[in-house]
Design a protein around this motif. Structure first.
Motif, PDB file in Angstrom:
ATOM      1  N   GLY A   1     -19.227  -3.154   3.489  1.00 44.28           N
ATOM      2  CA  GLY A   1     -18.050  -2.750   2.729  1.00 44.28           C
ATOM      3  C   GLY A   1     -17.598  -1.347   3.092  1.00 44.28           C
ATOM      4  N   PHE A   2     -16.574  -0.904   2.373  1.00 45.62           N
ATOM      5  CA  PHE A   2     -15.955   0.401   2.612  1.00 45.62           C
ATOM      6  C   PHE A   2     -16.460   1.390   1.579  1.00 45.62           C
ATOM      7  N   SER A   3     -16.984   2.539   2.042  1.00 44.59           N
ATOM      8  CA  SER A   3     -17.549   3.536   1.123  1.00 44.59           C
ATOM      9  C   SER A   3     -16.507   4.453   0.534  1.00 44.59           C
ATOM     10  N   GLY A   4     -15.283   4.472   1.042  1.00 41.26           N
ATOM     11  CA  GLY A   4     -14.223   5.269   0.454  1.00 41.26           C
ATOM     12  C   GLY A   4     -13.801   6.423   1.346  1.00 41.26           C
ATOM     13  N   ILE A   5     -12.523   6.822   1.191  1.00 41.44           N
ATOM     14  CA  ILE A   5     -11.970   7.916   2.004  1.00 41.44           C
ATOM     15  C   ILE A   5     -12.572   9.255   1.603  1.00 41.44           C
ATOM     16  N   ALA A   6     -12.948   9.401   0.328  1.00 36.80           N
ATOM     17  CA  ALA A   6     -13.510  10.683  -0.124  1.00 36.80           C
ATOM     18  C   ALA A   6     -14.769  11.028   0.666  1.00 36.80           C
ATOM     19  N   LEU A   7     -15.617  10.014   0.934  1.00 38.36           N
ATOM     20  CA  LEU A   7     -16.836  10.268   1.708  1.00 38.36           C
ATOM     21  C   LEU A   7     -16.501  10.619   3.159  1.00 38.36           C
ATOM     22  N   LEU A   8     -15.529   9.919   3.748  1.00 34.32           N
ATOM     23  CA  LEU A   8     -15.117  10.248   5.115  1.00 34.32           C
ATOM     24  C   LEU A   8     -14.556  11.664   5.202  1.00 34.32           C
ATOM     25  N   ARG A   9     -13.805  12.069   4.173  1.00 35.95           N
ATOM     26  CA  ARG A   9     -13.224  13.423   4.187  1.00 35.95           C
ATOM     27  C   ARG A   9     -14.324  14.489   4.102  1.00 35.95           C
ATOM     28  N   SER A  10     -15.355  14.236   3.295  1.00 36.34           N
ATOM     29  CA  SER A  10     -16.456  15.196   3.214  1.00 36.34           C
ATOM     30  C   SER A  10     -17.180  15.301   4.557  1.00 36.34           C
TER      31      SER A  10
ATOM     32  N   GLU B   1      -4.945   7.878  -2.996  1.00 36.02           N
ATOM     33  CA  GLU B   1      -6.122   7.713  -2.135  1.00 36.02           C
ATOM     34  C   GLU B   1      -7.190   6.834  -2.785  1.00 36.02           C
ATOM     35  N   ALA B   2      -7.493   7.088  -4.057  1.00 28.23           N
ATOM     36  CA  ALA B   2      -8.561   6.324  -4.723  1.00 28.23           C
ATOM     37  C   ALA B   2      -8.185   4.849  -4.840  1.00 28.23           C
ATOM     38  N   VAL B   3      -6.905   4.584  -5.165  1.00 32.79           N
ATOM     39  CA  VAL B   3      -6.459   3.197  -5.292  1.00 32.79           C
ATOM     40  C   VAL B   3      -6.499   2.512  -3.932  1.00 32.79           C
ATOM     41  N   PHE B   4      -6.101   3.240  -2.886  1.00 32.99           N
ATOM     42  CA  PHE B   4      -6.126   2.667  -1.535  1.00 32.99           C
ATOM     43  C   PHE B   4      -7.552   2.334  -1.117  1.00 32.99           C
ATOM     44  N   SER B   5      -8.499   3.228  -1.430  1.00 35.66           N
ATOM     45  CA  SER B   5      -9.899   2.969  -1.079  1.00 35.66           C
ATOM     46  C   SER B   5     -10.406   1.711  -1.768  1.00 35.66           C
ATOM     47  N   SER B   6     -10.059   1.552  -3.051  1.00 34.77           N
ATOM     48  CA  SER B   6     -10.490   0.349  -3.776  1.00 34.77           C
ATOM     49  C   SER B   6      -9.857  -0.902  -3.180  1.00 34.77           C
ATOM     50  N   TRP B   7      -8.557  -0.794  -2.836  1.00 30.76           N
ATOM     51  CA  TRP B   7      -7.852  -1.956  -2.259  1.00 30.76           C
ATOM     52  C   TRP B   7      -8.468  -2.354  -0.915  1.00 30.76           C
ATOM     53  N   LEU B   8      -8.735  -1.360  -0.053  1.00 25.59           N
ATOM     54  CA  LEU B   8      -9.323  -1.667   1.244  1.00 25.59           C
ATOM     55  C   LEU B   8     -10.732  -2.213   1.074  1.00 25.59           C
ATOM     56  N   GLY B   9     -11.473  -1.686   0.089  1.00 23.30           N
ATOM     57  CA  GLY B   9     -12.808  -2.216  -0.165  1.00 23.30           C
ATOM     58  C   GLY B   9     -12.792  -3.655  -0.614  1.00 23.30           C
ATOM     59  N   SER B  10     -11.708  -4.076  -1.320  1.00 24.21           N
ATOM     60  CA  SER B  10     -11.624  -5.468  -1.768  1.00 24.21           C
ATOM     61  C   SER B  10     -11.416  -6.439  -0.617  1.00 24.21           C
ATOM     62  N   LEU B  11     -10.958  -5.953   0.555  1.00 21.23           N
ATOM     63  CA  LEU B  11     -10.769  -6.816   1.719  1.00 21.23           C
ATOM     64  C   LEU B  11     -12.050  -6.996   2.523  1.00 21.23           C
ATOM     65  N   CYS B  12     -13.091  -6.210   2.180  1.00 23.88           N
ATOM     66  CA  CYS B  12     -14.306  -6.217   2.992  1.00 23.88           C
ATOM     67  C   CYS B  12     -15.319  -7.217   2.445  1.00 23.88           C
ATOM     68  N   THR B  13     -16.240  -7.577   3.314  1.00 25.61           N
ATOM     69  CA  THR B  13     -17.343  -8.446   2.913  1.00 25.61           C
ATOM     70  C   THR B  13     -18.399  -7.636   2.185  1.00 25.61           C
ATOM     71  N   ALA B  14     -19.295  -8.344   1.509  1.00 26.22           N
ATOM     72  CA  ALA B  14     -20.353  -7.653   0.760  1.00 26.22           C
ATOM     73  C   ALA B  14     -21.374  -7.016   1.695  1.00 26.22           C
ATOM     74  N   GLU B  15     -21.570  -7.599   2.893  1.00 27.38           N
ATOM     75  CA  GLU B  15     -22.585  -7.067   3.799  1.00 27.38           C
ATOM     76  C   GLU B  15     -22.172  -5.738   4.394  1.00 27.38           C
TER      77      GLU B  15
ATOM     78  N   ILE C   1       0.809  -1.220   0.000  1.00 25.17           N
ATOM     79  CA  ILE C   1       0.000   0.000   0.000  1.00 25.17           C
ATOM     80  C   ILE C   1       0.843   1.270   0.000  1.00 25.17           C
ATOM     81  N   LYS C   2       2.112   1.201   0.315  1.00 22.34           N
ATOM     82  CA  LYS C   2       2.922   2.412   0.348  1.00 22.34           C
ATOM     83  C   LYS C   2       2.982   3.025  -1.044  1.00 22.34           C
ATOM     84  N   ASN C   3       2.868   4.367  -1.083  1.00 20.06           N
ATOM     85  CA  ASN C   3       2.854   5.155  -2.320  1.00 20.06           C
ATOM     86  C   ASN C   3       1.574   4.954  -3.130  1.00 20.06           C
ATOM     87  N   MET C   4       0.553   4.333  -2.507  1.00 21.78           N
ATOM     88  CA  MET C   4      -0.745   4.238  -3.174  1.00 21.78           C
ATOM     89  C   MET C   4      -1.454   5.583  -3.109  1.00 21.78           C
TER      90      MET C   4
END
Length: 841
Positions: free
Chosen positions: A542-551, A526-540, A521-524
């Motif tokens: 999941g991760f909505s993304g850092i952009a939403l948390l920042r807003s 933000e958008a790529v990191f959000s997608s990567w972290l979302g891929s580790l989550c279950t379907a029930e 993940i180093k040098n990832m």
């Protein structure tokens, strides 16, 4: 001399600028005069065009009026008071012709001629005139007007469209008086408004308009590019005001029309008639008259301005080049002086002192500033600034004693390096002792040069005080070490993003929480990191993304969090929160906390409360229901006793549930606190339970086959477990079926490794299948959901909690229709000395 020359060059530049401004001003004046002259000519041309159009319209309309007026006079003369014999004969012939249906000649009478007497009766009319109801209304209006107005002027009625041929016609009439001047009737006809005949060349410009209106502003007729039509509305208030104020003749009026076109209007009143003739010309067409001349003047002004600008720029460039050469020389001289002053100021401010080491005399000359930095006193008086710029000479051995012992080797290597030919520019950091006893850090730089005074060479350089820099660096290193240590031992994950929102750092806890998949993940971004972290989550979850948390963080920092569930093994529930940073190198920090246990506890708690409420509701409903019957109904004594027994049993059931819930609550809150653990004989405890236990009606007492078993337990809790298991065995067994209590095989605890001893309670009841075995220890679970068998569904769950707190195990073996065996294993312990076994049960 140089300054005077620069002053002359400056005046020449000013003269060039003034000359340029003069010619540009003269050009602007000429252009303004040209435009004004062209504007006057344009206005004159527009005025001539307006006057020509008005005269043309007035003459054509006047001609129509005069011709009609002449015909009306003929009619009045023939049907009025001045009737000659010849006119009477002509009128009689005309009346006969009208009666016979023969059209009258226009040379004798105008079109649509109608003659009315004073009573409004038609004396003469052309065929078809009286057929129109609208025409009758016009004649009635004319009759009323002429009765009220004794004038010999022709009365102008309305302009209307002929229903036969759609031509525009103007209804007119004239009064007929008797010889004594009394009203005798009227004669009326209409004027054919031939647009090409009336407007003609007056409407040769596009987007123009011509109007015929009454003096009160009512528009009667309008001619535009689309053709001639009846007038609608009135003249604008501004135009009427301009007409009212124009006492000495027509004036031009500018206005924006409803169609969006800007027009200039002129007008003329028709003498003897309450009629205004209005002509409007579009300003686009007016501007088009002088557009070529304006373009020509614009091109001439632009070209001349460009030539003046080029000439001025060329002169200024030459003067500036000459000015720059002299100015550069003066600046160089001034910069040398300023650099010397600045160098001395920088050295003083930075705590830097000059030094010089001579070979082979080994004499060291240093500035007094460096001497004072070390707290040494070499004397001196006078101006402090001059004193700091002076130097003092010492033996190199004197300064060698001031060097920290650990740094003396570095200093000697620094001084001897040039002799060995190792390098030209030297630099070293050493510590010098202050007069107060502490050491100061100095960075020494130097360069070897030939000695211009005597033999040997000279090493010149600077000594810069870097004590504060070293102290700050040490603090930063210590703080960095502390933070790295905290980040490395923190159980919470941490991901730091730089100013470009690229992953800059992730601590070891994040790698653990992501199940060891965070090495890439180093040098990832933000958008790529959000997608990567979302891929580790279950379907029930999941991760909505850092952009939403920042807003969320930008509006309400407390709301910038969410829960995610990662796929296993092991599966975790993580709480993600984002903190925005105002630092230059860090834009945001993502925190991850493992809340799997808290989430599971909350889930179990909610499930427990829901189940408890449901289980309490059933007996409570029975108690309330039967108590209400007893209070509100008249029942027999037998029924009262029956209902009271039901209330009593349900109350006991409710009390049992509450007792078990309280036990579970106390164990969840305090564990085994307050329990008295001691070595006891499990066989004796089981015998005491069996002696006090009353089996249900029709059931056999359990058979106890035990020898002394030494275990470490709390007597009351161990007996509670045995009693609950024994009660379950009787509930789920048929009357008369056997229940046996025997010793269980010894074994080791699978987690703690402690030796365990215990008993087995076996029944011959209905047994349980695999699904029922899996849920047997769940709270409020009952294998028979119908409620036909007594029980709360908390017994086995409570027994399991007690056995865990005692360090033991509770095990189940069962099969459908083959009974159930419950094994209770406790921690083995030696029985007290002198313990005598109880009598076999």
């Amino acid at each position: 001399m140089d300054n005077k020359l620069l002053a002359h060059l400056g005046r020449w530049q000013l003269a060039v600028w003034l000359n340029c401004l003069f010619w540009l001003g003269l050009l602007a004046d000429s252009a303004w005069l040209g435009f004004e002259t062209m504007k006057e000519r344009q206005q004159a041309s527009v005025a001539l065009a307006h006057q020509g159009a008005l005269r043309y319209l007035s003459a054509n309309l006047r001609q129509q009026f005069d011709q009609t007026d002449e015909l009306l006079w003929v009619a009045v003369a023939n049907f009025g008071r001045a009737r000659s014999p010849a006119a009477t004969a002509a009128a009689t012939a005309a009346a006969a012709a009208v009666t016979a249906g023969i059209p009258l000649a226009s040379s004798f009478i105008c079109p649509g001629l109608t003659v009315l007497n004073a009573r409004g009766e038609v004396s003469l009319s052309e065929p078809g005139v009286q057929e129109s109801g609208r025409e009758s209304e016009r004649l009635v209006a004319d009759l009323a007007w002429h009765r009220a107005n004794n004038t010999q002027q022709m009365h102008l009625g309305e302009i209307y469209q002929s229903p036969q041929d759609d031509r525009l016609q103007w209804h007119v009439s004239r009064r007929i008086n008797t010889a004594s001047g009394e009203f005798a009737g009227l004669v009326a006809c209409h004027i054919d408004l031939n647009a090409s005949l009336i407007f003609g060349l007056a409407r040769r410009d596009k987007d123009g308009t011509s109007l015929i209106a009454l003096s009160d502003g009512q528009v009667l007729l309008q001619n535009t590019d689309a053709g001639t039509k009846l007038g609608v509305g009135r003249l604008s208030p501004g135009l009427l005001e301009s007409i009212r104020l124009a006492e000495d003749g027509p004036r031009a009026h500018l206005q924006q029309d409803p169609d969006g076109e800007l027009r200039q209007y002129s007008w003329q009143a028709m003498a003897g008639k309450p009629v205004l003739i209005v002509n409007g010309m579009s300003t686009k067409n007016i501007d088009a008259l002088t557009a070529p001349a304006r373009q020509l003047i614009g091109w001439l002004v632009g070209l001349t301005s460009l030539l003046i600008a080029i000439a001025t720029a060329a002169m200024l460039w030459g003067l500036r080049s000459l000015f720059a050469q002299f100015r550069l020389r003066l600046n160089d001289e001034q910069q040398l002086i300023e650099q010397q002053q600045l160098l001395q100021q920088v050295l003083t401010t930075a705590g830097a002192g000059q030094w010089q080491l001579q070979w082979p005399s080994m004499r060291l000359t240093v500035s007094n500033l460096l001497v004072l930095r070390l707290g040494l006193d070499v004397g001196g008086d006078g101006n402090a600034s001059d004193y700091l710029q002076q130097t003092s000479t010492f033996s190199a051995k004197v300064w060698l004693r001031l060097i920290h012992p650990a740094d003396r080797g570095l200093a000697e290597d620094f001084a001897q390096a040039r002799r060995k030919g190792l390098q030209t520019k030297l630099e070293v950091v050493i510590r010098l002792r202050h007069q107060a006893g502490h050491f100061c850090w100095f960075r020494l730089t130097g360069q070897v040069q030939p000695n211009n005074i005597g033999q040997g060479r000279v090493l010149n350089g600077l000594a810069i005080d870097v004590t504060e820099e070293r102290f700050a660096r040490t603090q930063i290193e210590d703080r960095t070490t502390q933070l790295n240590t905290l980040f490395s031992i923190s159980p919470d994950g941490l991901v730091v993003f730089d100013a470009q929102r690229v992953v800059k750092y992730a601590n070891p806890a994040f790698e653990r929480l992501s199940n060891g998949r965070s090495e890439q993940i180093k040098n990832m971004r933000e958008a790529v990191f959000s997608s990567w972290l979302g891929s580790l989550c279950t379907a029930e979850r999941g991760f909505s993304g850092i952009a939403l948390l920042r807003s969320k963080a930008s509006t309400d920092p407390n709301s910038a969090w969410e829960l995610i569930t990662t796929e296993g093994p092991p599966s975790r529930v993580l709480r993600l929160s984002l903190v925005l940073s105002s630092a230059q190198s860090v834009s945001q920090i993502l925190y991850l906390r493992d809340v799997t246990h808290e989430t599971e506890v909350a889930r179990i708690k909610n499930q427990f409360l829901t189940s408890a409420a449901h289980e309490l509701r059933t007996p409570l409903a029975s108690v309330v229901g039967f108590a209400e019957i007893l209070v509100t109904h008249n029942v027999t004594a037998d029924k009262q006793l029956e209902f009271a027994r039901i209330v009593w049993r349900q109350s006991l059931h409710l009390s049992g549930i509450l007792d078990e819930l309280l036990d579970i609550s106390r164990m969840d809150a305090r564990g085994a606190a307050g329990w008295h653990l001691q070595a006891l004989d499990l066989a004796e405890l089981a015998g005491q339970v069996l002696a006090s236990f009353q089996p249900p009606s029709g059931h056999l007492r359990a058979r106890l086959q035990l020898s002394p078993i030494g275990v470490r337990v709390d007597a009351m809790r161990a007996q509670q477990v045995i009693r609950n298991v024994l009660s379950n065995a009787h509930v789920h067994s048929e009357p008369g079926s056997p229940i046996n209590i025997r010793q269980a095989p010894a074994q080791l605890h699978p987690d703690s490794g402690a030796p365990l001893l215990g008993i087995e309670i076996q029944d011959a009841g209905r047994g349980m299948n695999e699904q029922e075995l899996a849920q047997a220890f769940d709270r409020f679970y009952r294998a028979d959901p119908s409620g036909s068998r007594p029980g709360t569904g908390l017994g086995l769950s409570l027994c399991q909690d007690i056995m865990k707190l005692l360090g033991g195990l509770i095990l189940l073996r069962s099969a459908p229709q083959q009974g159930t065996t419950v094994t209770l294993l406790f921690v083995q312990d030696a029985l007290p000395v002198g313990h005598s076994p109880a009598e076999p049960g």
